[in-house]
Design an enzyme around this catalytic site. Structure first.
Site, PDB file in Angstrom:
ATOM      1  N   ARG A   1      45.768  15.422 106.486  1.00  0.00           N
ATOM      2  CA  ARG A   1      45.768  15.086 105.067  1.00  0.00           C
ATOM      3  C   ARG A   1      46.705  15.965 104.241  1.00  0.00           C
ATOM      4  O   ARG A   1      47.360  15.490 103.318  1.00  0.00           O
ATOM      5  CB  ARG A   1      44.355  15.214 104.497  1.00  0.00           C
ATOM      6  CG  ARG A   1      43.505  13.991 104.679  1.00  0.00           C
ATOM      7  CD  ARG A   1      42.171  14.168 104.006  1.00  0.00           C
ATOM      8  NE  ARG A   1      41.335  12.987 104.173  1.00  0.00           N
ATOM      9  CZ  ARG A   1      40.074  12.924 103.791  1.00  0.00           C
ATOM     10  NH1 ARG A   1      39.498  13.973 103.241  1.00  0.00           N
ATOM     11  NH2 ARG A   1      39.379  11.825 103.965  1.00  0.00           N
TER      12      ARG A   1
ATOM     13  N   SER B   1      32.961  15.343 106.431  1.00  0.00           N
ATOM     14  CA  SER B   1      32.127  15.901 105.371  1.00  0.00           C
ATOM     15  C   SER B   1      30.678  15.434 105.449  1.00  0.00           C
ATOM     16  O   SER B   1      29.745  16.236 105.314  1.00  0.00           O
ATOM     17  CB  SER B   1      32.713  15.576 103.991  1.00  0.00           C
ATOM     18  OG  SER B   1      32.810  14.174 103.794  1.00  0.00           O
ATOM     19  N   LEU B   2      30.445  14.145 105.660  1.00  0.00           N
ATOM     20  CA  LEU B   2      29.072  13.653 105.735  1.00  0.00           C
ATOM     21  C   LEU B   2      28.367  14.204 106.967  1.00  0.00           C
ATOM     22  O   LEU B   2      27.188  14.570 106.912  1.00  0.00           O
ATOM     23  CB  LEU B   2      29.056  12.126 105.738  1.00  0.00           C
ATOM     24  CG  LEU B   2      29.505  11.447 104.437  1.00  0.00           C
ATOM     25  CD1 LEU B   2      29.618   9.935 104.631  1.00  0.00           C
ATOM     26  CD2 LEU B   2      28.550  11.770 103.295  1.00  0.00           C
TER      27      LEU B   2
ATOM     28  N   GLU C   1      29.427  20.717 101.314  1.00  0.00           N
ATOM     29  CA  GLU C   1      30.689  21.139 100.707  1.00  0.00           C
ATOM     30  C   GLU C   1      30.557  22.452  99.960  1.00  0.00           C
ATOM     31  O   GLU C   1      31.533  23.172  99.772  1.00  0.00           O
ATOM     32  CB  GLU C   1      31.202  20.051  99.760  1.00  0.00           C
ATOM     33  CG  GLU C   1      32.618  20.296  99.257  1.00  0.00           C
ATOM     34  CD  GLU C   1      33.146  19.182  98.385  1.00  0.00           C
ATOM     35  OE1 GLU C   1      34.267  19.334  97.845  1.00  0.00           O
ATOM     36  OE2 GLU C   1      32.449  18.140  98.226  1.00  0.00           O
TER      37      GLU C   1
END
Length: 778
Positions: A466, A578-579, A562
């Protein structure tokens, strides 16, 4: 496996005081004794509206200028459900063996109702610990997790390849996921462990980094600190946590047992006798070496959040309290600043109260990407750095000794703020996330002339990490001529009906505008926007907050999701982690608080459990002493965190000034601490951010401010911490990209990777591995 028996004991402990004397403390704990041959077999059988926040937030967007243990350990297969649900029986919890109490403070206090907070709450409650979940919004679903689009990492048990000996093997393994995380993180050195581990509880005997290197290893090229152990924990425990918390029995899961079965998308495969197998649909996302992402259209976060918050709210030991903003942690300064609760502001009444919690406090209120002018995060309180602000104010208090170097603070790696490469770019409108899954399904980045440019920056083009893609889009957008934008996302080559079905939220958002857009027929203008906090509140792999001074641990304080920095992401987050991070580390916090040990022979884990138990009993003593003092009209000597209950009278003037401060903060962060940073810009912006922080603190201390002042107080402290971390780190790596000033570049100061010729140069490393990242879309 051996089972542990418990017997109650009264322990007396002598501790030296700062003045040279001694102090007695005591608690009722339990001694763990091994009992051989006590084995047991197990048979595990609406879009949210943020209008309430709109007036406060500035939305005036402008144009952008070793080997495993030899002893047997549990492993999980695709066909077998995990046995975690029975650990309440195998390892009795602290709660069940403590004296029965029904007082309100006999609880765990969780700050945040997202995936991490709910995973911690459900796990702790399942082991008998009462939990109160505080959330700043009016709805418990009002959290960042709700807005996640792409999906969550699971595991592809179907994709195989043939070995030279003719036997087949899985392509998607824990090792392959760990390596994908490493490459995306910006850590270019080799893995510490290059051999395979199967799914298991990642216990302390598997750790590669000891207490002195718990932050992880530092990359000699990029300067990124990455904790490989955190990645192994995610990879080894992730699939079982998904089955435990989110999947139903149809997929070997346990979701029905607590009412949480997420309706992930499914597909039909392998027709046999005229019947098709109905299986989970797995998609590919950028920088993943295999399709391993389970999803619910393009609103996976919504599907998970709705299911897990419903399950948590229906648990008899869990309660939710909305419109509740934690403003400060309450600590016992005479007991190593042990956390015993939080001050909580009720947004509806503007009342400030002390909320005590014997089992401690979990920071799970999300990250800080909302402090940027352009962000994919929704308007609200959850992305304004509240956990970081609370932690930094705790560190500033006397009694901990502060941090001794840049690596042992209560927060770390804050300079690594991830910018999502593709948010919808429409001047004057809020940024809207265009999920990574679009590029995973074949979307192409093009300039105004239609030229595909992603391959100019990385051999994996749109599927590069990313941070690389974000800088590529940012760089191309700066080439705009005559005011026309120069970066677009194009997926018009895919079937329109399929696209609308696969990405219904994106289709609905674009088609509902006054000037509708159709992403099946036209390219969509995109720009990077602040998205995710890779650093955060420093924790170990159990979620305990660590830092300088004392014994290196903040008693009774935890963080997950987070809000936390485990070292999992290094300098840049891999898509869809993230989840899963929230589930894995949130559940670990729940087990830690409840005193559940994952392995009877894990002595380090048992020692950690004993420390948690002792802290709980000390907290109970401190809270009960505090309550007596409050009843007698005293603050409670030795306990920091406020003088009981107070009411403030927020007015329009205060709210207006708070909104202006937040808008100023966001502008400074975007202009000088954004996608590309300069050393001179960082040096100049820090004093300006200090001024914003000082004014925000004063606004709160004046005593007549409401939740808006509390929000900007946290946001300004978090923003300053990000800028200071970025200024101190002169080496570009991951999401932290700093361009040296001309004079510094000529001297070679800092070793930063600089932009040359209008293109961003990345380190020449991992070329073979990165070339292999693009997997077949089977």
């Amino acid at each position: 496996m051996n089972r542990l028996l418990h017997t109650t004991v009264h322990r007396m402990t002598v501790r030296p005081t700062a003045g040279g004397g001694i102090r007695w403390s005591s608690y009722v704990g339990d001694v763990r004794c091994k009992a051989d041959n006590l084995s047991k077999s197990y048979d595990p059988s609406a879009s949210l509206s943020n209008n309430a926040f709109h007036n406060f937030h500035n939305n005036d967007n402008t144009n952008l200028g070793g080997s495993a243990s030899s002893r047997p350990r549990r492993s999980f297969s695709a066909a077998a459900a995990p046995d975690r649900a029975n650990k309440a029986n195998e390892f009795p919890s602290v709660r069940k063996h403590s004296t029965s109490r029904d007082a309100p403070h006999e609880r765990l206090l969780v700050l945040g109702s997202g995936v991490a907070g709910c995973a911690a709450a459900l796990t702790a409650a399942r082991h008998g610990v009462p939990v109160t979940v505080l959330h700043a919004g009016g709805l418990k679903e009002d959290c960042n997790s709700y807005w996640a689009q792409g999906g969550v990492i699971y595991r592809n048990y179907r994709l195989t390849r043939e070995r030279r000996n003719g036997k087949s093997e899985l392509v998607d393994t824990p090792l392959s996921l760990v390596n994908d995380i490493r490459i995306a993180s910006g850590y270019t050195a080799p893995l510490q462990r290059s051999h395979q581990l199967e799914e298991c509880t990642y216990s302390t005997d598997l750790l590669q980094n000891n207490q002195h290197s718990k932050m992880g290893q530092v990359c000699p090229t990029s300067g990124v600190r990455w904790n490989e152990d955190a990645a192994w924990k995610l990879a080894c425990e992730g699939p079982s946590r998904i089955r435990e918390l989110l999947l139903g029995s149809k997929d070997a899961g346990l979701g029905e047992s607590h009412g949480c079965v997420v309706p992930f998308d499914r597909t039909s495969l392998n027709e046999k006798d005229g019947v098709m197998d109905d299986v989970l649909s797995l998609c590919l996302e950028a920088s993943h070496s295999a399709p391993r992402i389970v999803h619910h259209a393009d609103c996976t976060g919504k599907a998970i959040t709705m299911s897990i918050t419903k399950a948590a709210s229906e648990h008899p030991l869990i309660e939710f309290a909305g419109d509740s903003v934690a403003t400060d942690l309450i600590v016992d300064e005479y007991d190593n600043n042990m956390v015993i609760g939080a001050q909580v502001l009720n947004k509806r009444t503007n009342q400030l109260d002390n909320s005590y919690a014997v089992h401690g406090v979990v920071l799970a209120s999300g990250g800080l990407a909302g402090i940027y002018q352009h962000s994919t995060n929704p308007l609200g309180f959850n992305a304004l750095g509240s956990s970081v602000g609370l932690a930094l104010r705790l560190e500033d208090r006397p009694g901990r000794g502060g941090k001794t170097n840049d690596n042992d603070g209560i927060v770390s790696d804050l300079e690594y703020v991830q910018f999502h490469p593709t948010s919808l770019y429409l001047p004057g409108e809020a940024r809207f996330l265009l999920t990574e899954a679009l590029r995973g399904e074949g979307a192409i980045l093009r300039d105004l002339d239609g030229r595909a440019f992603a391959a100019d920056y990385h051999p994996n083009a749109e599927l590069a990490p990313r941070d690389v893609v974000a800088r590529a889009v940012f760089n191309e957008s700066q080439k705009s001529v005559g005011g026309e934008h120069n970066a677009y996302l194009d997926i018009t080559h895919r079937d329109p009906a399929w696209l609308k079905d696969r990405f219904p939220s994106i289709h609905a958002h674009l088609s509902s505008r006054d000037a509708p857009m159709d992403f099946t027929r036209e390219s969509i203008p995109v720009i990077p926007a602040a998205h995710y906090t890779c650093g955060g509140v420093t924790t170990d792999l159990s979620g305990r907050v660590v830092g300088g001074g004392g014994d290196g641990w903040y008693p009774n304080l935890y963080a997950a999701g987070e809000a936390a920095r485990t070292g999992l992401h290094g300098g840049n987050r891999l898509a869809s982690t993230s989840l899963l991070e929230g589930l894995v580390f949130g559940a670990s916090v729940g087990e830690t608080v409840a005193g559940v040990a994952g392995d009877a022979d894990d002595e380090a884990a048992l020692e950690g459990r004993e420390r948690v138990t002792e802290a709980m009993h000390r907290a109970r003593h401190s809270i009960e002493h505090r309550l007596v003092m409050e009843q007698n009209g005293s603050n409670g000597h030795g306990v920091v965190g406020g003088g009981g209950t107070r009411a403030s009278s927020s007015d329009g003037r205060t709210s207006t000034e708070a909104a202006a401060l937040l808008a100023r903060l966001r502008s400074l962060m975007w202009d000088d601490v954004g996608v590309v940073r300069t050393s001179s810009g960082l040096s100049l912006v820090v004093p300006e951010l200090e001024a914003v922080r000082d004014r925000a603190d004063q606004l709160w201390e004046d005593g007549d401010a409401g939740w808006e002042a509390a929000a900007v107080r946290d946001a300004s402290r978090a923003g300053l911490a990000v800028a200071e971390a970025a200024r101190a780190n002169r080496v570009s790596g991951g999401a932290h990209y700093v361009v040296l000033d001309e004079e510094e570049g000529a001297r070679g100061d800092g070793g930063a990777i600089v932009a040359e010729g209008g293109e961003f140069k990345e380190p020449d490393s991992d070329s073979d591995e990165e070339d292999g990242l693009v997997a077949a879309r089977a």
